[in-house]
Design a protein around this motif. Structure first.
Motif, mmCIF file in Angstrom:
data_model
loop_
_atom_site.group_PDB
_atom_site.id
_atom_site.type_symbol
_atom_site.label_atom_id
_atom_site.label_comp_id
_atom_site.label_asym_id
_atom_site.label_seq_id
_atom_site.Cartn_x
_atom_site.Cartn_y
_atom_site.Cartn_z
ATOM 1 N N ASP A 136 -102.410 6.137 -2.411
ATOM 2 C CA ASP A 136 -102.607 4.931 -1.611
ATOM 3 C C ASP A 136 -103.338 5.233 -0.306
ATOM 4 O OD1 ASP A 136 -100.564 6.412 -0.581
ATOM 5 O OD2 ASP A 136 -99.287 4.708 -0.066
ATOM 6 N N ALA A 137 -104.257 6.220 -0.339
ATOM 7 C CA ALA A 137 -104.961 6.642 0.869
ATOM 8 C C ALA A 137 -105.846 5.527 1.400
ATOM 9 C CB ALA A 137 -105.796 7.874 0.584
ATOM 10 N N LEU A 138 -105.860 5.400 2.716
ATOM 11 C CA LEU A 138 -106.805 4.492 3.359
ATOM 12 C C LEU A 138 -108.199 5.106 3.347
ATOM 13 C CD1 LEU A 138 -107.571 2.035 5.109
ATOM 14 C CD2 LEU A 138 -106.879 3.379 7.111
ATOM 15 N N LEU A 139 -108.290 6.386 3.743
ATOM 16 C CA LEU A 139 -109.546 7.129 3.747
ATOM 17 C C LEU A 139 -109.412 8.302 2.783
ATOM 18 C CD1 LEU A 139 -112.377 7.794 5.052
ATOM 19 C CD2 LEU A 139 -111.097 9.280 6.631
ATOM 20 N N ALA A 140 -110.403 8.481 1.925
ATOM 21 C CA ALA A 140 -110.376 9.594 0.980
ATOM 22 C C ALA A 140 -111.759 10.213 0.863
ATOM 23 C CB ALA A 140 -109.897 9.121 -0.391
ATOM 24 N N LEU A 141 -111.836 11.522 1.077
ATOM 25 C CA LEU A 141 -113.062 12.289 0.865
ATOM 26 C C LEU A 141 -112.845 13.205 -0.326
ATOM 27 C CD1 LEU A 141 -113.278 11.429 3.926
ATOM 28 C CD2 LEU A 141 -114.631 13.505 4.254
ATOM 29 N N LEU A 179 -116.749 13.988 10.921
ATOM 30 C CA LEU A 179 -116.614 12.666 11.522
ATOM 31 C C LEU A 179 -117.900 11.856 11.367
ATOM 32 C CD1 LEU A 179 -113.771 12.609 12.665
ATOM 33 C CD2 LEU A 179 -114.737 12.263 14.943
ATOM 34 N N ASN A 180 -119.039 12.528 11.456
ATOM 35 C CA ASN A 180 -120.316 11.823 11.319
ATOM 36 C C ASN A 180 -120.544 11.322 9.901
ATOM 37 O OD1 ASN A 180 -121.060 12.063 14.005
ATOM 38 N ND2 ASN A 180 -122.146 13.996 13.695
ATOM 39 N N VAL A 181 -120.015 12.020 8.914
ATOM 40 C CA VAL A 181 -120.105 11.528 7.539
ATOM 41 C C VAL A 181 -119.260 10.265 7.391
ATOM 42 C CG1 VAL A 181 -119.441 11.996 5.149
ATOM 43 C CG2 VAL A 181 -120.670 13.735 6.455
ATOM 44 N N VAL A 182 -118.016 10.318 7.878
ATOM 45 C CA VAL A 182 -117.151 9.140 7.793
ATOM 46 C C VAL A 182 -117.725 8.001 8.626
ATOM 47 C CG1 VAL A 182 -114.833 8.237 8.227
ATOM 48 C CG2 VAL A 182 -115.124 10.570 7.380
ATOM 49 N N GLY A 183 -118.325 8.327 9.777
ATOM 50 C CA GLY A 183 -118.898 7.319 10.653
ATOM 51 C C GLY A 183 -120.290 6.869 10.253
ATOM 52 N N ARG A 184 -120.802 7.332 9.111
ATOM 53 C CA ARG A 184 -122.085 6.915 8.544
ATOM 54 C C ARG A 184 -123.283 7.272 9.421
ATOM 55 N NH1 ARG A 184 -123.250 7.250 4.961
ATOM 56 N NH2 ARG A 184 -124.348 5.448 4.142
ATOM 57 N N LEU A 185 -123.132 8.329 10.228
ATOM 58 C CA LEU A 185 -124.269 8.833 10.989
ATOM 59 C C LEU A 185 -124.974 9.964 10.260
ATOM 60 C CD1 LEU A 185 -122.808 8.877 14.618
ATOM 61 C CD2 LEU A 185 -124.219 7.122 13.526
ATOM 62 N N ASP A 190 -110.429 0.762 -1.479
ATOM 63 C CA ASP A 190 -111.113 0.716 -2.775
ATOM 64 C C ASP A 190 -112.632 0.676 -2.643
ATOM 65 O OD1 ASP A 190 -108.682 0.671 -4.130
ATOM 66 O OD2 ASP A 190 -108.539 -1.519 -4.009
ATOM 67 N N ALA A 191 -113.134 0.687 -1.415
ATOM 68 C CA ALA A 191 -114.573 0.520 -1.198
ATOM 69 C C ALA A 191 -115.283 1.866 -1.073
ATOM 70 C CB ALA A 191 -114.818 -0.303 0.069
ATOM 71 N N ASP A 192 -116.520 1.925 -1.567
ATOM 72 C CA ASP A 192 -117.378 3.093 -1.427
ATOM 73 C C ASP A 192 -117.978 3.074 -0.022
ATOM 74 O OD1 ASP A 192 -119.209 5.117 -1.540
ATOM 75 O OD2 ASP A 192 -120.434 4.244 -3.128
ATOM 76 N N LEU A 193 -117.485 3.950 0.840
ATOM 77 C CA LEU A 193 -117.931 3.939 2.234
ATOM 78 C C LEU A 193 -119.391 4.354 2.353
ATOM 79 C CD1 LEU A 193 -116.828 3.329 5.054
ATOM 80 C CD2 LEU A 193 -116.237 5.744 5.280
ATOM 81 N N LEU A 194 -119.876 5.194 1.433
ATOM 82 C CA LEU A 194 -121.256 5.663 1.512
ATOM 83 C C LEU A 194 -122.264 4.569 1.171
ATOM 84 C CD1 LEU A 194 -120.951 9.236 -0.033
ATOM 85 C CD2 LEU A 194 -120.815 8.531 2.367
ATOM 86 N N ALA A 195 -121.787 3.471 0.608
ATOM 87 C CA ALA A 195 -122.674 2.340 0.330
ATOM 88 C C ALA A 195 -122.729 1.371 1.496
ATOM 89 C CB ALA A 195 -122.197 1.602 -0.924
#
Length: 256
Positions: free
Chosen positions: A3-8, A48-54, A66-71
């Motif tokens: 049930d992770a909020l953030l998952a890499l 952090l920059n990967v998660v922050g989309r920088l 459930d969302a693809d953060l990289l999109a």
């Protein structure tokens, strides 16, 4: 963590011949605080920059719920529930302290014109009350009508934290937020962070001060040369031989 909020999952990033992140996986639950430590150049800020989309990873997956953060483009992060406090203060010097904090509510949606245009009549009462509450919690109520130029380094960081908390984020990213603080300032900053934890905001915190990590985080991830060398509760990480050797460079961690 199902049930992770953030998952890499298997995140990799290279800059030329240097590996910044090598197959890094992690999970952060809602309301959980993850501390990230490691020597300079270990990949903490890149993470952090990967998660922050920088930064775009070369491989791997990043999910927010459930969302693809990289999109998701970086400009949509706040709307998705992610805010950030950077290493260097990034307040708008041409706005008041009040307006800077209020931008945390409207920047992602384009509604900040309501704040800046007198025709709009200012913020709705609920948002106005939230900004005043955040300023008060940060000890900045007396500076609300002034510009950031009047603030100390500590006050600038508190204003940035207040702005990041304004939209009630699901996930807050912090990159060495207490660098240059006195012990009293650090403790005051931690009190504001704890209020964020009470609101079920998850944290990912990069810090060189291991004692601050111990006081504020549920788990600690240790990176070295882009690789995860340890992860677990602060007490276990503090005693891990690999961490003592690589991160602390000696037989014991500070405070032990």
């Amino acid at each position: 963590m199902p049930d992770a909020l953030l998952a890499l999952d298997g995140v990799c990033k290279r800059y030329g011949g240097r590996t910044a992140l090598a197959d890094v996986s992690l999970a952060v639950g809602a309301g959980e605080a993850l501390g990230v430590i490691g020597p300079n150049g270990s990949g903490k800020s890149t993470l952090l920059n990967v998660v922050g989309r920088l930064v775009e990873p070369d491989a791997g997956r990043v999910r927010l719920g459930d969302a693809d953060l990289l999109a998701l483009p970086a400009c949509r992060l706040a709307a998705a529930g992610i805010t950030r406090v950077f290493q260097a203060p990034r307040l708008n010097a041409h706005l008041t302290v009040y307006e800077n904090v209020a931008l945390g509510l409207y920047g992602a949606t384009g509604l900040r014109r309501r704040l800046l245009s007198p025709v709009r009549g200012g913020l709705p009462p609920r948002d106005h009350a939230r900004v005043l509450r955040l300023l008060d919690d940060a000890g900045l109520a007396a500076f609300a009508g002034g510009t950031p130029r009047a603030l100390t380094h500590f006050q600038l960081r508190c204003a940035e934290l207040a702005r990041a908390l304004a939209p009630r984020p699901r996930l807050l990213l912090l990159d060495e937020p207490t660098a240059g603080f006195s012990r009293e300032e650090r403790d005051a900053f931690l009190r504001i962070l704890r209020s964020a934890r009470d609101a079920a905001t998850a944290l990912v915190l990069i810090e060189h001060n291991f004692e601050l990590i111990v006081e504020s985080c549920d788990r600690v991830l240790v990176l070295d040369a882009g690789q995860r060398i340890a992860e677990g509760p602060p007490a276990a990480v503090r005693a891990d031989p690999a961490v003592l050797r690589v991160y602390f460079g000696g037989a014991h961690a500070p405070g032990v």
